[in-house]
Design a protein around this motif. Structure first.
Motif, PDB file in Angstrom:
ATOM      1  N   ARG A 585       0.708  -1.010   0.021  1.00 41.76           N
ATOM      2  CA  ARG A 585      -0.088   0.066  -0.064  1.00 41.76           C
ATOM      3  C   ARG A 585       0.971   1.192   0.023  1.00 41.76           C
ATOM      4  N   GLU A 586       2.091   1.308   0.303  1.00 44.95           N
ATOM      5  CA  GLU A 586       3.034   2.183  -0.030  1.00 44.95           C
ATOM      6  C   GLU A 586       2.543   3.365   1.097  1.00 44.95           C
ATOM      7  N   ALA A 613       7.771  -2.518   6.421  1.00 44.20           N
ATOM      8  CA  ALA A 613       8.371  -3.707   5.392  1.00 44.20           C
ATOM      9  C   ALA A 613       7.549  -4.097   4.253  1.00 44.20           C
ATOM     10  N   THR A 614       6.201  -4.257   4.543  1.00 46.04           N
ATOM     11  CA  THR A 614       5.371  -5.040   3.612  1.00 46.04           C
ATOM     12  C   THR A 614       4.853  -3.962   2.886  1.00 46.04           C
ATOM     13  N   ALA A 615       4.410  -2.824   3.483  1.00 46.11           N
ATOM     14  CA  ALA A 615       3.948  -1.707   2.359  1.00 46.11           C
ATOM     15  C   ALA A 615       4.853  -1.031   1.484  1.00 46.11           C
ATOM     16  N   TYR A 616       5.975  -1.256   1.981  1.00 40.88           N
ATOM     17  CA  TYR A 616       7.292  -0.528   1.017  1.00 40.88           C
ATOM     18  C   TYR A 616       8.092  -1.667   0.609  1.00 40.88           C
ATOM     19  N   SER A 617       7.813  -2.843   0.406  1.00 42.38           N
ATOM     20  CA  SER A 617       8.554  -4.041  -0.120  1.00 42.38           C
ATOM     21  C   SER A 617       9.008  -3.801  -1.464  1.00 42.38           C
ATOM     22  N   GLY A 618      10.380  -3.768  -1.720  1.00 41.20           N
ATOM     23  CA  GLY A 618      10.953  -3.788  -3.045  1.00 41.20           C
ATOM     24  C   GLY A 618      10.965  -2.475  -3.807  1.00 41.20           C
ATOM     25  N   THR A 619      10.455  -1.435  -2.793  1.00 39.98           N
ATOM     26  CA  THR A 619      10.471  -0.052  -3.533  1.00 39.98           C
ATOM     27  C   THR A 619      11.583   0.723  -3.440  1.00 39.98           C
ATOM     28  N   GLY A 620      12.320   0.247  -2.389  1.00 37.93           N
ATOM     29  CA  GLY A 620      13.656   1.315  -2.134  1.00 37.93           C
ATOM     30  C   GLY A 620      13.375   2.533  -1.702  1.00 37.93           C
ATOM     31  N   ASN A 621      12.309   2.977  -1.030  1.00 37.95           N
ATOM     32  CA  ASN A 621      11.748   4.139  -0.762  1.00 37.95           C
ATOM     33  C   ASN A 621      12.488   4.771   0.330  1.00 37.95           C
ATOM     34  N   ASN A 622      13.154   6.041  -0.178  1.00 36.10           N
ATOM     35  CA  ASN A 622      13.955   6.704   0.839  1.00 36.10           C
ATOM     36  C   ASN A 622      13.604   7.091   2.206  1.00 36.10           C
ATOM     37  N   PHE A 650      13.590  -6.074   3.489  1.00 34.42           N
ATOM     38  CA  PHE A 650      12.579  -6.076   2.684  1.00 34.42           C
ATOM     39  C   PHE A 650      12.132  -4.903   1.664  1.00 34.42           C
ATOM     40  N   VAL A 651      12.659  -3.696   2.283  1.00 34.08           N
ATOM     41  CA  VAL A 651      12.584  -2.704   1.499  1.00 34.08           C
ATOM     42  C   VAL A 651      13.439  -2.677   0.214  1.00 34.08           C
TER      43      VAL A 651
END
Length: 904
Positions: A585-586, A613-622, A650-651
């Motif tokens: 959901r980011e 971790a789950t909301a931003y997983s794989g996004t690399g969000n700063n 995870f991120v």
């Protein structure tokens, strides 16, 4: 400059020695004549890079000239002021005056050789423009964007188009949220297909706003359709990211209806690609939206019958005799084309259900099982008989090594040894059977029938609960056929907490992401019974069922009950459940994240970390990384700090090379919980990559002073090196030796042995034919794998949750099918040595050599005595000797004696 001076009526400056100071020019600024001031500014602009320090003392005078509306060279004054501020590294002020310089600044942009000053200020212009565009997007009532900024950015786009720097223009368009310019970039590109692929990749890695990313994806879908040969695979991938199941179904239907074999095969390939993402709720929606030719025919027939009946009823009412009501027309028999289309749609449904992939993977894992049984037997033989922790770890290691292979040889050969498992160890051991038979969705009840609850037969509740959990592991994310059975088992559990625990976990796995309200209500009843053991599983299962839904009602209920209950286990289950609900959901999860991270209860703050971790997983969000790093060094709870560091993995799953660098300092922390978290973070982010930086970070930590840090380091190393061979990564041999040494060392801590046993099994997981992968081959996230890894990390508190690791495994095989979804016989040509990808050699049984007989030592005195005795016997027997034929040796001695005499 001389010509400029003459033009304003000033004497030209002689070309004497170079200036050593700009004070004369600064003095001219105090003159009343505007021509002198303009002349001074022109000269100052030429030498500002050398004398900016002197000019900085008089910057107010230059700024005053710019602010004077009557001064004719305001733009020149602004340009000089901007350059002085640039050298003072006051970039905000420099940008303001650069914008004031107008055409003088933009002219330098388009000059042949723009200076470093121009490049720097341009980057600041773009940053400011991007910030203002983002603010305008989020708040339409915000102040309008400075038109001077707009003009510079537009000129940048024009320059990119002229020079052919399309990718640079795409980057600016995405960052500044200019969809109109994005379309213009792609349409003006000479290679539109390549530019579209680049844009899709950039959209997923650069754009932090989920809302804007979805807008970009919609634009890309339309542009992909306009290609000369539409890229149907990327169209459907974009539609999947947009969660538009109906559009995907329509596209697949269009492909299979085309009658072209190539397009039919493309539809099947797209369906397989969609299956890899494991988004079961999305796949179910696509299957439901696929049209069925037979159903369409039947609906047309029903409509025709209704029209005929309504026409008959509309006749005159005064006639005495009415015609008989028309009979319902029989459904016409399907044509060959319709039968063929129905067959194609059926194949599509079969692929989307996952049955085809699961069946092929099962066959592959069974046929190619290369598990080294001697490793398991050596582990079993090296451990203490009475230690329940290492016993349980060995049972789990067997399940990991045979995950999905259906091979249970180790169990059948060691039944007496397995019977030592009691209570929850028996629960875990029974669930391990489900891991070994993962994917046997058609025979799961037969496989587990010995352990499942049966009417009128009383058995161990731990075995029954474990069996229900095993059913969930077998049907994970594909549980349509087993949900009813598990629901009945939960309702008939007679409030036995152990059976309820297993049934809840099984329901959560089988009903993952279905959003089934009836299922949720059954789990809610168990939660409200306020039993610690059953309530923990119920809270986690509620999150699994509502995975990714972000339901406000469910979140409110879970938070309220987490504050009411006194059981830590229930709070922990609810905290993880809420984290799972916010999957993907980011920024939509930021409200819940803020609420959980500010809570007084450390368990809920712990849940807040996993929500990030789950909301931003794989996004690399700063911003997500920044928040996790802040908590990792500031929270008062070790558990929360450990979770914060772990969640960095995870991120960063899509950019694994960044993770070792991010956690390198945390890996040297004085706090062992932070060090443990850094090991898992690297293991999760770099799983299956064999990344050398990760190995270099983790290997020294296997000798850490704290036992659980060594455990985490070994687990992480096994995740990184899974499926790596000694040829590709020579460190594999050393790592295996480290694990073996820890297992055999009788003085090693139990925690470290536990980690070494499981790490050894992960290296050889799935018969040495699976890897840990949180993303698909196309780079998209695997939902079930990410959730499985998040729950696996909870083994710290409750070991049976370690079984969720099986969700992260994916077979390392390449499968080719024909139009009939059958596997043809074909060969591959590989230009790589077979040893590069060969299975590790089997462990050899070390056979000890039989002891050889050592020659008896003879003393010198003994030899002399024997010789004396022998000589005595010969002299005693001379009188009785018979004549004998002399041997060759004696003849030689006589000849040699005769020769000596002749010489004399």
């Amino acid at each position: 400059m001389a010509s400029a001076a003459v033009a304003v009526g000033l004497p030209a400056m002689s070309s004497g020695p170079a200036l050593t100071s700009c004070r004369p020019l600064i003095a001219l600024l105090d003159e009343s004549d505007q021509a002198l001031k303009q002349f001074a500014l022109q000269k100052m602009d030429a030498v500002v890079d050398n004398y900016w320090a002197e000019m900085a003392d008089h910057i107010e005078e230059i700024e005053t000239l710019y602010e004077d509306e009557k001064f004719g060279s305001r733009e020149l004054a602004a340009l000089v002021a901007s350059k002085v501020h640039y050298h003072l590294e006051q970039f905000a002020e420099s940008l303001v005056y650069a914008l004031g310089a107008g055409a003088l600044f933009t002219g330098q942009i388009h000059s042949g050789k723009p200076s470093q000053y121009v490049f720097t200020i341009l980057s600041k212009v773009i940053d400011k423009y991007i910030a203002e565009r983002a603010e305008k997007e989020s708040n339409p009532d915000a102040e309008p964007i400075d038109p001077r900024l707009e003009a510079i950015v537009e000129s940048m786009f024009d320059r990119c188009f002229e020079e052919g720097n399309i990718k640079q223009a795409v980057g600016i368009a995405l960052e500044s949220r200019r969809l109109d310019k994005l379309e213009e970039c792609i349409n003006s590109s000479s290679d539109r297909a390549n530019t579209l692929s680049y844009t899709l990749e950039a959209a997923q890695s650069l754009i932090t706003s989920r809302l804007f990313r979805n807008k970009v994806l919609k634009v890309l879908v339309e542009l992909y359709r306009t290609l000369e040969t539409p890229d149907y695979q990327n169209i459907c991938q974009c539609l999947m990211l947009l969660d538009n199941a109906k559009a995907v179904a329509a596209q697949l239907s269009e492909l299979v209806k085309s009658g072209d074999e190539a397009q039919e095969l493309m539809a099947y390939q797209i369906a397989f690609d969609l299956c890899e993402s494991d988004m079961q709720h999305f796949l179910q929606s696509v299957r439901a939206a696929l049209p069925s030719p037979m159903d369409q025919k039947a609906s047309e027939t029903d409509a025709m019958a209704e029209d005929m009946l309504s026409a008959a009823d509309a006749g005159d009412g005064d006639t005495e005799m009415k015609e008989a009501a028309p009979e319902e027309p029989a459904a016409p028999e399907a044509t060959d084309e319709e039968k063929e289309l129905a067959s194609r749609v059926k194949k599509l449904r079969q692929i989307l259900s996952g049955e085809t992939s699961i069946g092929i993977n099962l066959e592959f894992l069974y046929r190619n099982n290369k598990t080294d049984m001697l490793i398991l037997n050596n582990i079993k033989g090296a451990l203490e008989v009475r230690n329940s922790v290492t016993h349980q770890a060995t049972v789990f290691a067997n399940a990991v090594m045979h995950c999905g292979t259906t091979v249970d040889t180790f169990i059948t050969e060691n039944l007496e040894w397995l019977k030592r498992a009691t209570n929850w160890a028996k629960f875990s051991a029974t669930a391990c059977v489900g891991m070994m038979h993962k994917g046997c969705i058609n025979s799961s009840l037969n496989v587990m029938k010995e352990y499942l609850p049966q009417a009128g037969v009383s058995s161990s509740p731990y075995a029954e609960g474990g069996a229900l959990y095993a059913l969930g592991l077998i049907h994970a994310n594909h549980g349509e056929g087993i949900l009813k059975y598990l629901c009945n088992a939960l309702r008939n559990s007679a409030n036995n907490e152990t059976i309820q625990h297993g049934a809840c976990l099984g329901l959560g796995l089988a009903g993952m992401a279905t959003g089934n309200e009836e299922l949720y209500e059954d789990l809610r009843v168990v939660l409200f019974s306020d039993n610690a053991v059953a309530g923990e599983a119920a809270g986690l299962a509620m999150g699994l069922v509502m995975l990714g839904s972000a339901s406000e009602k469910v979140i409110e209920e879970m938070i309220a009950y987490a504050h009411e209950t006194q059981h830590e286990k229930i709070i922990r289950g609810l905290a993880m459940g809420m984290a799972i609900i916010m999957y993907g959901r980011e920024e939509g999860a930021d409200t819940l994240i803020e609420q959980l991270t500010r809570d007084k209860d450390p368990i809920l703050r712990y849940g807040g970390m996993y929500t990030i971790a789950t909301a931003y997983s794989g996004t690399g969000n700063n911003s997500a990384i920044r928040r996790l790093l802040h908590v990792a060094v500031s929270d008062v709870s070790d558990d929360v700090r450990r979770a914060a560091v772990t969640c960095l993995g995870f991120v960063l799953t899509t950019i694994p090379e960044q993770c070792p660098r991010v956690v390198s300092l945390l890996a040297e922390s004085y706090n062992p919980h932070v060090r443990y978290g850094s090991t898992l973070a690297v293991g999760i982010a770099c799983a299956g990559t064999g990344l050398q930086e990760a190995i270099d970070l983790l290997e020294p930590m296997t000798k850490d002073a704290t036992d659980f840090v060594r455990q985490g380091a070994m687990l992480a190393l096994s995740m990184v090196l899974i499926q790596e061979t000694e040829v590709r990564t020579p460190k594999v041999k050393d790592v295996r030796a480290i694990f073996e040494g820890v297992i055999k060392d009788k003085h090693e801590d139990v925690m470290a042995k536990f980690g070494a046993i499981i790490a050894t099994s992960i290296l050889d997981a799935g018969g040495r034919n699976v890897t840990i992968s949180l993303t698909t081959k196309a780079g998209h996230k695997r939902m079930s794998a990410i959730v499985g890894m998040a729950v696996f990390c909870q083994y710290w508190y409750w070991f049976p949750l370690a079984h969720f690791l099986s969700l992260t495994f994916t077979p390392t095989c390449l499968i080719g099918l024909n139009r009939e979804l059958k596997m043809p016989v074909f060969d591959w040509v590989s230009n790589t040595k077979p040893s590069t990808f060969d299975y590790p050699p089997m462990t050899q049984v070390k056979t000890e050599k039989a002891p050889t007989k050592v020659a008896t030592a003879i003393l010198s005195t003994t030899a002399k005595t024997e010789a004396r005795k022998k000589g005595k016997k010969e002299t005693d027997g001379d009188g009785d000797k018979m004549e004998v034929v002399k041997e060759e040796g004696d003849k030689k001695e006589e000849k040699e004696g005769d020769k000596k005499e002749e010489k004399e």
